[in-house]
Enzyme design. Sequence first.
Site, PDB file in Angstrom:
ATOM      1  N   ASP A   1       0.854  -1.189   0.000  1.00 41.64           N
ATOM      2  CA  ASP A   1       0.000   0.000   0.000  1.00 41.64           C
ATOM      3  C   ASP A   1       0.893   1.243   0.000  1.00 41.64           C
ATOM      4  OD1 ASP A   1       1.110  -0.102   2.505  1.00 41.64           O
ATOM      5  OD2 ASP A   1      -0.781  -0.421   3.553  1.00 41.64           O
ATOM      6  N   ASP A   2       0.321   2.390   0.281  1.00 38.68           N
ATOM      7  CA  ASP A   2       1.118   3.616   0.227  1.00 38.68           C
ATOM      8  C   ASP A   2       1.769   3.935   1.566  1.00 38.68           C
ATOM      9  OD1 ASP A   2       0.726   4.099  -2.477  1.00 38.68           O
ATOM     10  OD2 ASP A   2      -1.299   4.787  -2.062  1.00 38.68           O
TER      11      ASP A   2
END
Length: 653
Positions: free
Chosen positions: A518-519
Amino acid sequence: MNASEVAAAAGAQISEESQQHVYDPPAALAKDAHVKSMAEYAKMYRASIDDPETFFGDMARQFHWETPFVSVGPKYNFNMNDGKIFIDWFQGGKTNICYNALDKHVLEGHGDEVAILWEGNEPSEDAKYTYSEVLAMVKKFANVLKAKGVKKGDTVTLYMPMVMELAVACLACARLGAIHSVVFGGFSPEAIRGRMHDAKALDAALELGAGDFSVSSVIVFKRLDGSCPMVDGRDTWWNDEMSKADSECDCEWVDSEHPLFMLYTSGSTGKPKGIVHSTAGYMIGSHATFKYTFDYKPGEIYWCTADIGWITGHSYIVYGPLLARATTVMFEGVPTYPDAGRCWAIVEKHKVNQFYTAPTAVRALMKSGDAYVEKYDKSSLRILGSVGEPINPEAWRWYYTVVGESRCPIVDTYWQTETGSFMITPLPGATPLKPGSATLPFFGVQPVVLDDKGNELEGEASGFLAIKKPWPSASRSCYGDHDRFESVYYSMFKGYYVSGDGCRRDADGYFWITGRVDDVINVSGHRMGTAEVESALVLHPSCSEAAVVGMPHEIKGAGIYCYVVLKDGAEADDDLVKSLKAIVRKEIGPIATPDAIQFTEGLPKTRSGKIMRRILRKLAENPGIELSELGDTSTLADPGVVASLKEGAMKVA
Ligand code: WTA
């Protein structure tokens, strides 16, 4: 990332060689270990999954329960309570973790054993505190908090450096049933304010300056000489308060599910969230993982180099070790002061048996050369540990041969703030090690590898790492926002806790964590949300838009790479780079300082306005990459932006 990108990342990271070279547990260590063989591990693991009532019930009964629990395992799996996520363990029980970490040992006659061995930043400064001494301080500080009006269920924010008083403050909160919220000492005042506001905290340990919420009391611990502005009627000194405090303070008995603490951590979107942990499940999880993974036996000296501001410090400096009646070293300084030999000097000085650190520290020390390590007597070391990010095989081997003198197994512990305790980890007397793999699940943990659609993959596979059933120390909620908790962790694939990490499971069933999908960027083993850094950058008057991704970094594992679009008229010069870095430091803290800033005319956006981060990641990773290797860019609103981004990236590199 989708599952095939995860798979590609996994394939790239694992060399054939490292998969084939297996390090067996040393026979001498295995002989006396809590778990002595793979057969024993397998038997215990099966029991933990097939009959958690007995397995975890027996573990829990080693502690004091004011009211015994009536059942053990959770009532619901991750999808069973009307679609709501509800996790509970040890139903009906009442206990207190502070009692089990301190009072119980003292009552059983171990009050004179050393609980905390504090080592200051200056090598000449150290101190020892026995279990009786720590208990006495905790009782007093609990009375100090009580006098300020703190009661069961209240939140107390703790913002302190690595002084032993921080551990005392945590335990005092737990004694009263108050919820502690430790904020890492390296965060900026702005970052603390946000966390205190969210937590609706009553007290803080340090002056913050004006906030948009009210702090009724601040207790200040004086560590160094120097002035500290105090606010009349609100701020008092720790030592003054302690000298007046009563020395007796009973424990508040709390339900198994009573929140013990919250800890803020970064996610892929929005502000950091307050991860809430329970009392009993966390107690059993942190204790069991500590005891088995470090093969800890009372009398040994255990040292974890983390800061208590992170989950590793909560579970493996304070709670896990003290519950196991360990001597836990608390180190105030950094591994490179006064020189790169400091860790090994401490190992020699205190005869440390278990040493637990992060790959970023291993890499930094490796770079300083072997002479610093060889200078010191490390014969006390039995077990080495690693946490925070995948450890690259080169660093693993150096750690194993030079630090551990090829005698000490390395426990590569995979877990998260949200999991409370180890999820995937070797057991040193049982598990054959493969450098770079966190190996196999801990008791009670059922990891699965999922594909893009959420199908469980069998055998050798790469994909999303998820967990199938609640384990005791699973976090119970996000503070004040259960919906967010459910949507972040439980909505991607119904019925599973989704970790946010990619992984590969090899033919032997070993897990290889390949990093965040994910980020979230793992900088020196610390989680940074790209959205947080972006929000800080756009506060700068010259910044119109920003996109942040991770970049490879030799020591930190990942660095922070920022693409910045300037407002008209702003000058893209060195001063601007400096002031953009400064604003991130001010808003978040020095750990979030950008490593690279690239000014750009535009960001690669799809026609619907979504930033194609995949392209930014690839360019930050390898500015020399051929445009054709960037994948499909046909959905971009302006495909031409890619060539200019690449040109800019070459200049930054
Ligand atoms: C990463 C730290 C590979 C992972 C305890 C996870 C690891 C994040 C390992 C959690 C490991 C932690 N091998 N990756 N042994 N340990 N990670 O919440 O990406 O600060 O999701 O907890 O660190 O970071 P957190």
